[in-house]
Design a protein around this motif. Structure first.
Motif, PDB file in Angstrom:
ATOM      1  N   VAL A  59       0.884  -1.393  -0.091  1.00 54.51           N
ATOM      2  CA  VAL A  59       0.078   0.051  -0.010  1.00 54.51           C
ATOM      3  C   VAL A  59       0.865   1.515   0.013  1.00 54.51           C
ATOM      4  CG1 VAL A  59      -0.159   0.029   2.519  1.00 54.51           C
ATOM      5  CG2 VAL A  59      -2.158   1.092   1.023  1.00 54.51           C
ATOM      6  N   HIS A 115       0.554   3.377  -3.108  1.00 55.17           N
ATOM      7  CA  HIS A 115      -0.686   4.012  -3.340  1.00 55.17           C
ATOM      8  C   HIS A 115      -0.448   5.484  -2.473  1.00 55.17           C
ATOM      9  CE1 HIS A 115      -2.775   1.170  -5.509  1.00 55.17           C
ATOM     10  NE2 HIS A 115      -2.279   0.104  -4.676  1.00 55.17           N
ATOM     11  N   ALA A 150      -2.018  -1.859  -8.547  1.00 55.43           N
ATOM     12  CA  ALA A 150      -3.049  -2.524  -8.200  1.00 55.43           C
ATOM     13  C   ALA A 150      -3.326  -3.720  -9.048  1.00 55.43           C
ATOM     14  CB  ALA A 150      -4.537  -1.547  -8.525  1.00 55.43           C
TER      15      ALA A 150
END
Length: 134
Positions: free
Chosen positions: A71, A74, A122
């Motif tokens: 993550v 992101h 992703a």
């Protein structure tokens, strides 16, 4: 029809985008540190130069270790996207500086980089999960 992208290809796309972000942070940070800003805002400009320079190693390290990243990638796309929004607000309030093409390209690059980073990463994460489940 959905296009299948391999984990390696998605990681390469994210890596290239993060390396571009590294170059932008270094270039803008060094320029802003040397140039400063108007007298009443110089300390803010030079503070932000330090922030840009501080982001550069994080972008680089994340690009170098992309296969282990989750993550964090992101989260790194967020300040790039917000930088593009900041440029658009500046354009709306102060007009587009000259050369206009360079500044418009910068804003487009910031939005594009952030979107490509999120989508490609992703895809890589999904592909990793599918491969692990198989």
């Amino acid at each position: 029809m959905a296009v299948r992208v391999s984990v390696a290809a998605a990681n390469t796309i994210v890596r290239v985008c993060l390396l571009l972000a590294t170059a932008i942070a270094l270039g803008d940070g060094l320029q802003l540190l040397a140039q400063g800003g108007p007298a009443d805002a110089d300390n803010v400009h030079r503070f932000l130069a330090g922030v840009y320079l501080g982001w550069a190693p994080l972008f680089f390290w994340t690009a170098a270790t992309i296969r282990r990243q989750g993550v964090l990638v992101h989260f790194l796309a967020v300040p790039i996207f917000l930088g593009g929004i900041g440029r658009l607000i500046s354009f709306a309030q102060n007009g587009i500086p000259n050369p206009a093409g360079v500044f418009l390209a910068s804003a487009l690059l910031e939005f594009s980089l952030s979107i490509v980073i999120v989508r490609a990463h992703a895809t890589a994460l999904r592909s990793r999960r599918v491969a692990a489940a198989a």
